[in-house]
Design a protein around this motif. Structure first.
Motif, short mmCIF file in Angstrom:
data_model
loop_
_atom_site.label_atom_id
_atom_site.label_comp_id
_atom_site.label_asym_id
_atom_site.label_seq_id
_atom_site.Cartn_x
_atom_site.Cartn_y
_atom_site.Cartn_z
N GLN A 79 -2.03 9.16 -0.18
CA GLN A 79 -1.14 9.23 0.96
C GLN A 79 0.20 9.81 0.52
N PRO A 80 1.03 10.24 1.49
CA PRO A 80 2.33 10.83 1.13
C PRO A 80 3.20 9.84 0.34
N LEU A 81 4.00 10.39 -0.54
CA LEU A 81 4.86 9.58 -1.39
C LEU A 81 6.09 9.09 -0.65
N GLY B 108 0.78 -1.22 0.00
CA GLY B 108 0.00 0.00 0.00
C GLY B 108 0.81 1.27 0.00
N ASP B 109 2.13 1.19 0.21
CA ASP B 109 2.96 2.40 0.16
C ASP B 109 2.85 3.06 -1.22
N ALA B 110 2.86 4.39 -1.22
CA ALA B 110 2.82 5.14 -2.48
C ALA B 110 4.24 5.37 -2.96
N LEU B 111 4.81 4.35 -3.59
CA LEU B 111 6.21 4.39 -4.02
C LEU B 111 6.36 5.07 -5.37
N VAL B 112 7.37 5.94 -5.45
CA VAL B 112 7.74 6.57 -6.71
C VAL B 112 9.24 6.40 -6.88
N GLU B 113 9.65 5.82 -8.00
CA GLU B 113 11.07 5.65 -8.27
C GLU B 113 11.49 6.58 -9.40
N TYR C 123 7.82 19.78 -3.15
CA TYR C 123 6.66 18.94 -2.87
C TYR C 123 6.78 18.22 -1.53
N ALA C 124 7.61 18.75 -0.63
CA ALA C 124 7.89 18.07 0.64
C ALA C 124 6.62 17.78 1.43
N ALA C 125 5.61 18.64 1.32
CA ALA C 125 4.36 18.43 2.06
C ALA C 125 3.63 17.17 1.59
N HIS C 126 3.98 16.68 0.40
CA HIS C 126 3.33 15.48 -0.16
C HIS C 126 4.21 14.24 -0.02
N ILE C 127 5.34 14.37 0.67
CA ILE C 127 6.32 13.28 0.70
C ILE C 127 6.55 12.78 2.12
N ARG C 128 6.53 11.46 2.28
CA ARG C 128 6.83 10.85 3.59
C ARG C 128 8.33 10.71 3.80
N ASP C 129 9.02 10.18 2.80
CA ASP C 129 10.48 10.08 2.88
C ASP C 129 11.06 9.88 1.50
N MET C 130 12.38 10.05 1.41
CA MET C 130 13.10 9.90 0.14
C MET C 130 14.39 9.13 0.42
N HIS C 131 14.68 8.16 -0.43
CA HIS C 131 15.94 7.42 -0.36
C HIS C 131 16.64 7.59 -1.71
N LEU D 124 12.04 16.63 -13.56
CA LEU D 124 11.96 18.05 -13.22
C LEU D 124 10.68 18.69 -13.76
N LYS D 125 10.01 18.00 -14.69
CA LYS D 125 8.77 18.52 -15.26
C LYS D 125 7.54 17.78 -14.73
N VAL D 126 7.75 16.89 -13.77
CA VAL D 126 6.64 16.10 -13.22
C VAL D 126 6.10 16.77 -11.97
N ASP D 127 4.79 16.94 -11.91
CA ASP D 127 4.12 17.46 -10.72
C ASP D 127 3.96 16.31 -9.73
N LEU D 128 4.88 16.21 -8.77
CA LEU D 128 4.85 15.11 -7.82
C LEU D 128 3.61 15.16 -6.94
N GLY D 129 3.07 16.35 -6.72
CA GLY D 129 1.87 16.47 -5.91
C GLY D 129 0.70 15.72 -6.51
N GLU D 130 0.64 15.64 -7.85
CA GLU D 130 -0.45 14.93 -8.49
C GLU D 130 -0.37 13.42 -8.28
N LEU D 131 0.82 12.92 -7.95
CA LEU D 131 0.99 11.48 -7.70
C LEU D 131 0.57 11.09 -6.29
N ALA D 132 0.51 12.07 -5.39
CA ALA D 132 0.16 11.79 -3.99
C ALA D 132 -1.34 11.93 -3.80
N THR D 133 -2.09 11.02 -4.38
CA THR D 133 -3.55 11.13 -4.37
C THR D 133 -4.18 10.63 -3.08
#
Length: 267
Positions: A100-102, A34-39, A123-131, A89-98
């Motif tokens: 839960q946080p990414l 269920g995690d909202a993973l984005v690679e 887009y930090a407000a839409h992100i849980r963490d980044m690796h 750099l042209k992707v709206d990451l906020g649109e991917l966080a429909t």
């Protein structure tokens, strides 16, 4: 049988192949169903597949269209893979966080790593963490404390927005082809809204950029035009100091002062 992709120099491609490093990164991410993973930049999918199996679904942003179909084929039985052929750099990451946080993962091309980091910060407000896997010296700059040569604009902006945790060193031999530099993996966890500095983002960006624009000069010189010596002293900071000696919180006070002076009409 899938043939290995040929790395493209103009995309800055270096494909990770070390099984131990791959396992350690996957363990650090610890993806759950269920995690909202984005690679970002999945390449040949060495991280994509285990993460996809763990979470059940994953969105991968890949600029090189030649990698898309081989990756789609490899992932056919691993889970639900959504491929986005685009420059991140042209992707709206906020649109991917429909829902839960990414949770963002990426082996970032060295030549564009800083722009990608700053893009994600928007887009930090839409992100849980980044690796992220990055050049070792970039990770050292991200986590640097005030006073050293590694400390700079990247250190300040990231540390004011995120908790920065270097996780592991990655030798050049772990990649195909081996890059000319060493790499490292870092975890960025955006700070909660309650502890974020109360400052206008653009004012902060401008003050930090100007302060580090000429590192050898004092703040009284680098910030001239936006803050005078008395303004700097009013923040509890010596205008004879250089930017590298200031803590991130000092830049917040300077930016707050800058915002206040702009809002106050001249007599």
């Amino acid at each position: 049988m899938n043939r290995a992709a040929r790395p493209k120099k103009h995309f800055g491609q270096h494909f990770l192949h070390d099984a131990d490093i791959i396992q350690r990164i996957v363990a650090a991410v610890a993806a759950q169903p269920g995690d909202a993973l984005v690679e970002i930049g999945p390449g040949e999918g060495v991280l994509t597949l285990p993460l996809l199996r763990a979470a059940g679904a994953l969105t991968a942003i890949e600029l090189d269209r030649d990698l898309l179909e081989p990756l789609r084929a490899r992932a056919a039985t691993a889970g639900s893979l959504h491929l986005v052929n685009a420059d991140v750099l042209k992707v709206d990451l906020g649109e991917l966080a429909t829902r839960q946080p990414l949770r963002i993962v990426g082996n970032l091309p060295y030549y564009i790593s800083s722009p990608i980091l700053f893009h994600c910060l928007e887009y930090a407000a839409h992100i849980r963490d980044m690796h992220f896997m990055l050049q070792q010296e970039v990770v050292e700059r991200m986590a640097a404390a005030p006073g050293g040569k590694d400390y700079g604009r990247l250190s300040v902006m990231l540390q004011l927005a995120c908790m920065v945790e270097p996780l592991l060193h990655v030798p050049a031999r772990a990649f195909r082809p081996p890059p000319k530099v060493e790499s490292a993996v870092v975890r960025l966890t955006p700070l909660s809204r309650a502890v974020l500095p109360q400052v206008a983002p653009e004012a902060l960006r401008q003050v930090v950029r100007m302060a580090f624009g000429q590192r050898r000069k004092t703040l009284g010189n680098t910030l001239r035009g936006v803050l005078n010596a008395d303004d700097i002293r009013a923040c509890g900071i010596d205008p004879q100091q250089r930017a590298e000696r200031l803590a991130p919180a000092d830049f917040v006070r300077l930016a707050q002062r800058f915002s206040a002076t702009r809002a106050t009409p001249a007599p």
